[in-house]
Design an enzyme around this catalytic site. Structure first.
Site, PDB file in Angstrom:
ATOM      1  N   PHE A 121       0.842  -1.191   0.000  1.00 54.30           N
ATOM      2  CA  PHE A 121       0.000   0.000   0.000  1.00 54.30           C
ATOM      3  C   PHE A 121       0.875   1.238   0.000  1.00 54.30           C
ATOM      4  CE2 PHE A 121      -4.420   1.450   0.563  1.00 54.30           C
ATOM      5  CZ  PHE A 121      -5.076   0.377  -0.014  1.00 54.30           C
ATOM      6  N   GLN A 171      -7.422  15.226   3.218  1.00 56.00           N
ATOM      7  CA  GLN A 171      -6.738  14.339   2.273  1.00 56.00           C
ATOM      8  C   GLN A 171      -7.448  14.261   0.926  1.00 56.00           C
ATOM      9  OE1 GLN A 171      -6.252   9.792   2.848  1.00 56.00           O
ATOM     10  NE2 GLN A 171      -4.203  10.664   2.872  1.00 56.00           N
ATOM     11  N   HIS A 199      -7.463  12.026  -2.261  1.00 54.44           N
ATOM     12  CA  HIS A 199      -7.021  10.743  -2.805  1.00 54.44           C
ATOM     13  C   HIS A 199      -6.681  10.980  -4.278  1.00 54.44           C
ATOM     14  CE1 HIS A 199      -7.054   6.543  -4.033  1.00 54.44           C
ATOM     15  NE2 HIS A 199      -7.161   6.172  -2.775  1.00 54.44           N
ATOM     16  N   LEU A 242     -14.326   6.231  -5.666  1.00 50.70           N
ATOM     17  CA  LEU A 242     -12.945   5.896  -5.328  1.00 50.70           C
ATOM     18  C   LEU A 242     -12.433   4.713  -6.154  1.00 50.70           C
ATOM     19  CD1 LEU A 242     -10.477   5.984  -3.317  1.00 50.70           C
ATOM     20  CD2 LEU A 242     -11.784   4.410  -1.891  1.00 50.70           C
ATOM     21  N   GLU A 300      -6.303   2.611  -3.940  1.00 48.06           N
ATOM     22  CA  GLU A 300      -4.849   2.564  -4.040  1.00 48.06           C
ATOM     23  C   GLU A 300      -4.364   1.142  -4.316  1.00 48.06           C
ATOM     24  OE1 GLU A 300      -3.225   5.388  -1.296  1.00 48.06           O
ATOM     25  OE2 GLU A 300      -1.924   3.841  -0.488  1.00 48.06           O
ATOM     26  N   ARG A 336      -0.345   9.722  -0.493  1.00 44.18           N
ATOM     27  CA  ARG A 336      -1.439  10.360  -1.231  1.00 44.18           C
ATOM     28  C   ARG A 336      -1.236  11.857  -1.402  1.00 44.18           C
ATOM     29  NH1 ARG A 336      -6.355   6.971   1.699  1.00 44.18           N
ATOM     30  NH2 ARG A 336      -5.939   5.044   0.552  1.00 44.18           N
ATOM     31  N   HIS A 362     -11.125  12.942   0.175  1.00 46.56           N
ATOM     32  CA  HIS A 362     -11.346  11.560   0.603  1.00 46.56           C
ATOM     33  C   HIS A 362     -11.442  11.398   2.116  1.00 46.56           C
ATOM     34  CE1 HIS A 362     -11.187   7.242   0.414  1.00 46.56           C
ATOM     35  NE2 HIS A 362     -10.034   7.151   1.042  1.00 46.56           N
ATOM     36  N   ARG A 393      -2.662  10.968   6.178  1.00 44.87           N
ATOM     37  CA  ARG A 393      -2.865   9.580   6.569  1.00 44.87           C
ATOM     38  C   ARG A 393      -2.363   8.646   5.474  1.00 44.87           C
ATOM     39  NH1 ARG A 393      -6.598   5.685   5.435  1.00 44.87           N
ATOM     40  NH2 ARG A 393      -8.029   7.077   4.313  1.00 44.87           N
TER      41      ARG A 393
END
Lengths: 576, 247
Positions: A117, A231, A233, A243, A246, A286, A354, A389
């Site tokens: 990730f 954030q 994304h 979405l 990721e 991100r 996001h 994050r």
């Protein structure tokens, strides 16, 4: 006044709320716990999380590495004591979910499988194909059904916290189906209402993500923390904002510009390889990827679309089998909502709001500074996420801190006193306020105000901001806050417009908190990028923003030093 | 002049429209719009009292099920038809009491879901410190499809048996029970059997298969029901041979 209706009242029936409820029911079966949610719990937005949940499990991995990735990913704004305790607890919580039936993807021998990730240097993300949040939420919800001590208020909407003698003693809430307004008293309240993406026009967040809990706490006097850190994304579908996880890049997807060029190599994120490399290129964090998009746009290398410029996510080289096995939901979403097949076609994507790193200020046990008030999940800011994050840290966060907040609230509830008659007077005031709103005519349409707020936030407090854009947004939000809304719908039965008007006022509060926090922080860090202050400034801002609500006045901003344990602030290095 | 789409939307409000009726609306045609976008257009600009549920807009929260031209569908996953000469008719899901406009009462399902015990039941607990239960991909395959139910209620709206016999547990609840029965970690099949094998459990189903047709997540509740009928039939045969459950 009589003893309260509940010992622990949880607002929100998503992952954090349900985990908190189970923690109370298991540890203290004698306590009366309730979950109040504006939607049926299985509709909660946890359901939309796709990629996975991080927890150290592989033999070549360590808790320190998970902690370091999280802290550097957060640009050193995370509280390191919180991060250390979080990474320790995460694997156990994920195993607990496994014991409750979560269908985690497995390797051939039947052990938990993990995937790469963004921003993570080891493979440590547990996943249930690409529907991790869906499976996690339904597993938790179905598990709660066995506990008769958990009472539910399904489709109730909380409008105000009741405060007596400085302590939170319950809420006033509307039963949506009948329009009945009721005070629901409790020794302790846990906010698990999630984030506030709908403050912006283009978001992955569901319609229900309006910052309800943030605003409820703020109005009651609790500070919000680090609200400037929003954030984006890097990969949402244009128009819908759906979405694209990721995990699509973790499985090997490429981000390419209009020339088919993997542009991330131009932004200090490493050199392109055929196979995904951890903490490099498409597996960078991100904030850096979303910022790279804006730079690429400025160079004229993005692609115009009716819904803003886009770049492409290319999964074609993964092949149909990998896509079906590891990313089936992504294929389904592309086919159903974008009318394209990622097996053979490029996916148009652009950065999309996001997640909210900020939230209600809590300690490591989920307690806010207001006695009797707890918070967990996206609504809260502990902070383990700092200025940015990492993907797959939010699901373990809501489990770890949901459970802790449940236990802490249960402890507190055992020694709390019943509320005084004072809360009845507060409830009567609130009922009058709500009825006045219900009958209001002659003002502006909810949608008009909402659209103006969203557009002010996008242009003023987007991926890059400066003092001018933020001041403009602050003025616009202030004007919208003083506008009168009017309703077409004056009935009590399932009045969704009445609730939308209340949600709008919550969102305006949150927008105000975001803009003023961003204006105050004169540096760039993680997801908060000020073009007028482009560098990180640890001498002034190695600190959390605490913002306080003031009736009829601009909010007050204060700072709280970050807790550093073992990782002094350093450079964020990706791809080299 | 932009192309327009005609909608006929079911309206009912116990306070203001006690006699159900259809109301006509026109919205601009947009090829990217789903039916939910049209409903939101009406709510935002024309009539804020139009009432419907929605949340995720990506087909996973299960909130926005309605009848579209008589078919149970997620309104977020159904594109507006272009150049439709006939109006699109939007109604609440059938077989449920209507609260308001397109919003139905699903309390009956929530009660039935709990009755089938949709959670892992263990006769011997094992501590978390021993790690995860092993489960091979093949073992997971046995229940995985049934675990995709989003509780959207389309299958109940499609099921003629549920329409006739409201006591019937119904497709989603049975599929979720079977999801746990088929899970190698679960030891609760015997505790679910009294509910599932009762008259209102699986036996009410006459295998019309409409539930599987309308399921937006390919859960195939009809297969779950057929599977369980076989299990229950074998169990009742065994109880003839070994009435005290020795088998």
């Amino acid at each position: 006044m009589d003893s309260p209706a509940h010992d622990v009242l949880i607002l929100g029936g998503g992952g954090a709320g349900l985990r908190a409820a189970i923690a109370v029911a298991q540890s203290a079966p004698e306590l009366r716990v309730a979950v109040l949610s504006k939607v049926y719990p299985m509709r909660s937005h946890t359901v939309s999380a796709e990629g996975g949940a991080a927890g150290v499990v592989a033999k070549d991995d360590s808790l320190d590495e998970h902690a370091y990735d999280t802290i550097s990913g957060g640009d050193w704004l995370c509280d390191q004591d919180a991060v250390e305790s979080f990474v320790r607890a995460a694997p156990q919580e994920l195993t607990q979910l496994e014991h409750w039936g979560c269908p985690w993807s497995r390797d051939a021998s039947g052990h938990i499988a993990v995937r790469a990730f963004g921003g993570m240097r080891k493979m440590r993300t547990w996943f249930a194909a690409d529907k991790t949040g869906f499976h996690l939420l339904h597993t938790l919800f179905q598990t709660t059904l066995q506990y008769d001590s958990i009472h539910r208020y399904d489709e109730w909407f909380a409008t105000r916290l009741l405060i007596d003698d400085g302590r939170v003693q319950g809420v006033v809430a509307i039963d949506a189906s009948t329009g009945r307004i009721q005070a629901i008293t409790a020794h302790a309240v846990i906010l698990c209402t999630g984030g506030c993406g709908r403050v912006f026009p283009f978001t992955t967040n569901a319609n229900i993500k309006n910052g309800d809990g943030m605003s409820l706490a703020w109005r009651a006097g609790a500070p919000l923390k680090d609200m400037e850190f929003v954030q984006y994304h890097p990969t949402g579908l244009p128009f819908t904002g759906i979405l694209i996880t990721e995990a699509a890049r973790a499985e090997g997807g490429y981000l390419i510009n209009k020339d088919g060029y993997r542009y991330l190599q131009d932004y200090d994120l490493g050199t392109p390889q055929l196979k995904p490399v951890l903490r490099s290129m498409e597996l960078g964090p991100r904030d850096r990827l979303s910022q790279a998009f804006v730079h690429e746009q400025a160079k004229g290398r993005t692609i115009p679309s009716p819904h803003g410029d886009i770049v492409h996510l290319d999964l074609r080289h993964l092949g149909e089998d990998v896509i079906n096995a590891r990313l089936p939901f992504i294929r389904e979403l592309c086919l159903k909502y974008q009318n394209l097949d990622p097996v053979t076609e490029l996916i148009p994507v652009r950065p999309v709001v996001h997640y909210m790193m900020g939230g209600v200020h809590t300690n490591n046990e989920g307690a806010t500074p207001l006695p009797g008030l707890y918070a967990a999940g996206e609504v809260a800011c502990v902070s383990i996420n700092g200025a940015n994050r990492l993907g797959s840290n939010s699901l373990p966060e809501l489990l770890v801190f949901g459970a802790r907040a449940g236990l802490a609230a249960a402890d507190y509830a055992r020694s709390a006193h019943p509320p005084s008659d004072h809360v009845e007077a507060q409830a009567a005031d609130e009922i009058r306020r709500l009825h006045t709103l219900l009958h209001r005519k002659g003002g502006r349409r909810i949608a008009d105000i909402r659209v103006r707020m969203q557009s002010a936030m996008e242009s003023g407090a987007g991926i890059f901001r400066d003092a001018k854009t933020l001041c403009d947004a602050a003025n616009e939000i202030a004007e919208l806050q003083s506008a009168d809304v009017s309703l077409d719908d004056h009935s009590l039965t399932f009045n969704t417009e009445w609730i939308a008007a209340l949600e709008l006022s919550f969102m305006l509060d949150v927008a105000q908190a975001i803009v003023h926090s961003a204006l105050s922080r004169e540096e760039s860090r993680g997801a908060h990028q000020r073009t007028d202050f482009p560098a990180r400034d640890d001498s002034r801002y190695l600190a959390h923003t605490l913002i306080y609500h003031r009736h009829g006045d601009a909010p007050r901003v204060d700072y709280l030093p970050v807790t550093i344990t073992r990782w002094p602030p350093g450079q964020r290095v990706y791809g080299r | 002049m932009p192309e327009l789409v005609n909608l006929e939307v079911f309206r009912y409000s116990p306070e203001h429209t006690p006699e159900p009726r259809f109301q006509k609306f026109q919205v601009p045609y947009n090829k990217e719009w789903v039916v939910l976008d049209a409903l939101n257009y009406i709510k935002d600009r024309t009539d804020g009292s139009l009432s419907f549920r929605w949340s995720c807009r990506m087909g996973i929260c299960g909130s926005c099920g309605v009848l579209i031209n008589g078919e149970p569908k997620l309104s977020c996953a159904t594109f507006l038809p272009s150049k439709s000469s006939k109006p699109i008719r939007i109604e609440p899901l059938r077989h449920f009491p209507v609260i308001r406009d397109l919003i139905v009462h699903i309390g009956d399902f929530m009660t039935k879901l709990k009755k089938v015990k949709p959670w892992i039941i263990r006769t011997n607990e094992s501590p978390l410190s021993e790690g995860e239960f092993l489960q091979t991909p093949d073992e997971m395959e046995r229940y995985h499809q049934f675990s995709h139910c989003i509780n959207c209620m389309l299958c109940y709206a499609a099921c003629p048996i549920y329409g006739l016999d409201p006591l019937f547990a119904g497709p989603a609840a049975i599929a979720l029970a079977q999801r746990y029965n088929n899970d190698s970690r679960d030891q609760g099949a015997a505790r679910r059997m009294p509910i599932l094998s009762s008259h209102d459990g699986i036996w009410a189903c006459t295998f019309v298969g409409e539930c599987t047709q309308v399921c937006p997540k390919h859960v195939d509740p009809a297969a779950a029901i057929q599977q369980y009928k076989l299990t229950a039939a074998l169990h009742s045969l065994k109880s003839v041979i070994a009435p005290r459950g020795a088998a």
